[in-house]
Write an enzyme that holds these catalytic residues in place. Sequence first.
Site, PDB file in Angstrom:
ATOM      1  N   LEU A  24       0.818  -1.219   0.000  1.00 44.53           N
ATOM      2  CA  LEU A  24       0.000   0.000   0.000  1.00 44.53           C
ATOM      3  C   LEU A  24       0.851   1.268   0.000  1.00 44.53           C
ATOM      4  CD1 LEU A  24      -2.694  -1.110   2.589  1.00 44.53           C
ATOM      5  CD2 LEU A  24      -2.853  -1.135   0.112  1.00 44.53           C
ATOM      6  N   SER A  25       2.161   1.108   0.211  1.00 49.24           N
ATOM      7  CA  SER A  25       3.033   2.287   0.321  1.00 49.24           C
ATOM      8  C   SER A  25       3.019   3.173  -0.927  1.00 49.24           C
ATOM      9  CB  SER A  25       4.468   1.863   0.650  1.00 49.24           C
ATOM     10  OG  SER A  25       4.486   1.289   1.925  1.00 49.24           O
ATOM     11  N   LYS A  74      14.496  -6.366   5.980  1.00 53.27           N
ATOM     12  CA  LYS A  74      14.644  -5.322   7.004  1.00 53.27           C
ATOM     13  C   LYS A  74      15.909  -5.478   7.861  1.00 53.27           C
ATOM     14  CE  LYS A  74       9.822  -3.996   7.734  1.00 53.27           C
ATOM     15  NZ  LYS A  74       8.772  -3.777   8.750  1.00 53.27           N
ATOM     16  N   ASN A  95      13.512   0.011   8.223  1.00 52.86           N
ATOM     17  CA  ASN A  95      12.434  -0.010   7.216  1.00 52.86           C
ATOM     18  C   ASN A  95      12.457   1.228   6.314  1.00 52.86           C
ATOM     19  OD1 ASN A  95      11.335   1.976   8.879  1.00 52.86           O
ATOM     20  ND2 ASN A  95       9.249   1.326   8.421  1.00 52.86           N
ATOM     21  N   ASP A 110       8.779   2.074  11.909  1.00 51.98           N
ATOM     22  CA  ASP A 110       7.704   1.278  12.522  1.00 51.98           C
ATOM     23  C   ASP A 110       7.507   1.723  13.974  1.00 51.98           C
ATOM     24  OD1 ASP A 110       7.218  -0.232  10.239  1.00 51.98           O
ATOM     25  OD2 ASP A 110       8.638  -1.806  10.802  1.00 51.98           O
ATOM     26  N   ALA A 138       8.392  -6.938  13.976  1.00 47.92           N
ATOM     27  CA  ALA A 138       7.361  -5.944  14.301  1.00 47.92           C
ATOM     28  C   ALA A 138       7.206  -5.833  15.819  1.00 47.92           C
ATOM     29  CB  ALA A 138       6.036  -6.341  13.659  1.00 47.92           C
ATOM     30  N   ASN A 159       4.322 -15.883  22.941  1.00 49.78           N
ATOM     31  CA  ASN A 159       4.784 -16.353  21.628  1.00 49.78           C
ATOM     32  C   ASN A 159       4.883 -17.873  21.617  1.00 49.78           C
ATOM     33  OD1 ASN A 159       5.640 -15.438  18.997  1.00 49.78           O
ATOM     34  ND2 ASN A 159       7.616 -16.367  19.470  1.00 49.78           N
ATOM     35  N   ARG A 160       4.485 -18.424  20.498  1.00 50.40           N
ATOM     36  CA  ARG A 160       4.514 -19.879  20.299  1.00 50.40           C
ATOM     37  C   ARG A 160       5.915 -20.419  20.588  1.00 50.40           C
ATOM     38  NH1 ARG A 160       3.434 -20.761  13.932  1.00 50.40           N
ATOM     39  NH2 ARG A 160       5.345 -19.577  13.673  1.00 50.40           N
ATOM     40  N   ASP A 163      11.632 -19.308  23.065  1.00 53.02           N
ATOM     41  CA  ASP A 163      13.010 -18.886  22.891  1.00 53.02           C
ATOM     42  C   ASP A 163      13.130 -17.560  22.106  1.00 53.02           C
ATOM     43  OD1 ASP A 163      15.736 -19.405  23.140  1.00 53.02           O
ATOM     44  OD2 ASP A 163      15.807 -20.074  21.036  1.00 53.02           O
ATOM     45  N   TYR A 234      -3.506  -5.005   8.959  1.00 44.54           N
ATOM     46  CA  TYR A 234      -4.392  -3.987   8.374  1.00 44.54           C
ATOM     47  C   TYR A 234      -5.315  -4.528   7.297  1.00 44.54           C
ATOM     48  CZ  TYR A 234      -0.717  -3.954   4.845  1.00 44.54           C
ATOM     49  OH  TYR A 234       0.183  -4.336   3.891  1.00 44.54           O
TER      50      TYR A 234
HETATM   51  P1  ATR Z   1       7.961  -9.735  11.339  1.00 42.81           P
HETATM   52  O1  ATR Z   1       9.425  -9.486  11.219  1.00 42.81           O
HETATM   53  O2  ATR Z   1       7.164  -9.204  10.180  1.00 42.81           O
HETATM   54  O3  ATR Z   1       7.398  -9.320  12.648  1.00 42.81           O
HETATM   55  P2  ATR Z   1       8.502 -12.513  11.869  1.00 42.81           P
HETATM   56  O4  ATR Z   1       9.842 -12.149  12.356  1.00 42.81           O
HETATM   57  O5  ATR Z   1       8.370 -13.663  10.937  1.00 42.81           O
HETATM   58  O6  ATR Z   1       7.751 -11.311  11.181  1.00 42.81           O
HETATM   59  O7  ATR Z   1       7.604 -12.756  13.172  1.00 42.81           O
HETATM   60  C1  ATR Z   1       6.381 -13.303  13.126  1.00 42.81           C
HETATM   61  C2  ATR Z   1       5.889 -13.523  14.573  1.00 42.81           C
HETATM   62  O8  ATR Z   1       4.580 -14.013  14.486  1.00 42.81           O
HETATM   63  C3  ATR Z   1       6.680 -14.574  15.335  1.00 42.81           C
HETATM   64  O9  ATR Z   1       6.641 -14.228  16.688  1.00 42.81           O
HETATM   65  C4  ATR Z   1       5.894 -15.842  15.065  1.00 42.81           C
HETATM   66  O10 ATR Z   1       6.015 -16.827  16.064  1.00 42.81           O
HETATM   67  P3  ATR Z   1       7.332 -17.769  16.212  1.00 42.81           P
HETATM   68  O11 ATR Z   1       8.380 -16.912  16.864  1.00 42.81           O
HETATM   69  O12 ATR Z   1       6.897 -18.885  17.048  1.00 42.81           O
HETATM   70  O13 ATR Z   1       7.686 -18.159  14.808  1.00 42.81           O
HETATM   71  C5  ATR Z   1       4.490 -15.303  15.064  1.00 42.81           C
HETATM   72  N1  ATR Z   1       3.570 -16.097  14.246  1.00 42.81           N
HETATM   73  C6  ATR Z   1       3.397 -16.001  12.914  1.00 42.81           C
HETATM   74  N2  ATR Z   1       2.446 -16.855  12.496  1.00 42.81           N
HETATM   75  C7  ATR Z   1       1.997 -17.512  13.604  1.00 42.81           C
HETATM   76  C8  ATR Z   1       0.997 -18.512  13.836  1.00 42.81           C
HETATM   77  N3  ATR Z   1       0.271 -19.007  12.855  1.00 42.81           N
HETATM   78  N4  ATR Z   1       0.814 -18.923  15.105  1.00 42.81           N
HETATM   79  C9  ATR Z   1       1.534 -18.420  16.116  1.00 42.81           C
HETATM   80  N5  ATR Z   1       2.501 -17.466  15.948  1.00 42.81           N
HETATM   81  C10 ATR Z   1       2.720 -17.018  14.715  1.00 42.81           C
END
Ligand code: ATR
Length: 289
Positions: A24-25, A74, A95, A110, A138, A159-160, A163, A234
């Site tokens: 969209l930029s 990035k 960015n 950001d 992000a 976070n999933r 670590d 968004y």
């Molecule tokens: P960005 O740099 O754009 O923020 P990223 O570094 O790939 O993108 O980060 C994505 C984040 O969303 C991560 O925290 C990721 O979790 P993991 O650290 O476990 O990989 C999380 N994420 C993305 N899709 C997910 C999903 N379907 N379920 C749970 N967490 C998700």
Amino acid sequence: MNHGLQKTQQRYLGIIGHRLSHTLSPAMHTAAFKKLNLDYVYGVMDVQSDFLPGAISSMSALNFRGVNVTVPHKQAVVPFLDEISKEAKIIGAVNTIVHNNGKLIGYNTDVDGVTFSLKKYSSEIMGKSVVIFGAGGATRATVYALVANFSPHRITLVNRTLDHAQKLVDVFQPQFPTTNFFVTNNDNTTIREIDSAILLINTTSIGMKPHVKIHPLPAKAVIQPKHIVFDIVYNPMYTSLLTMAHNSGARVIGGVEMLLGQGEKAFELFTNQHFPLETAREALSKELR
Ligand code: ATR
């Protein structure tokens, strides 16, 4: 035909990424240039990782004024820049690159996007607890904006991959000792943290088109009217998380605010002109409709 503009003064800008879906930029910046009658061109440049060093160094040769940088470059652009801002250094990602007198300077706007999105709630956030879903790039910009501008008492990262969240805390906790960081991937703990927080932020891509039915909260979590809920996704403009939050009486902030806020700062760095916010907002809404 003479439009009253000197073509020799035309300046070049753009966005560098790879496998860019619909960005969209260009629409946002082009609407702003038009509004202010500025002779800039903003293009989309798909750059494979192998070509990134060449793409960045060609900014000087081609006399680009600047570029925005997006997924997946990035972090990778950082070593090719002459200077980077303090926040970009801590976050480890850039960015926006500005070409100034032969020097390439990296910024992370950001951070400004998050600050812009949350600023009207700043007195409510100060001294309170925040729950953030995610631990990616992000998330880092979001955490930086919060600790630098809103002084929360506690930030919980959900976070999933635990670590990844812990690594983020290892970077931020020593630099910002007055905020108490906590990480979890446990549903019951997350529900407890949500109950005691004022602000919930999704910084993952969960809920983004086409997976619009999902959201990052544990199944039994309850959003309360006291909550402020911010989703950086968004598209769609009203994610499943925001719809749920709105229906619970919470205040909601959509990812378009973040786009506008980061765009505003980038635009001002590129042009030294005041960003026509409402023009940009209209251009984004039109694209997203
Ligand atoms: P960005 O740099 O754009 O923020 P990223 O570094 O790939 O993108 O980060 C994505 C984040 O969303 C991560 O925290 C990721 O979790 P993991 O650290 O476990 O990989 C999380 N994420 C993305 N899709 C997910 C999903 N379907 N379920 C749970 N967490 C998700």
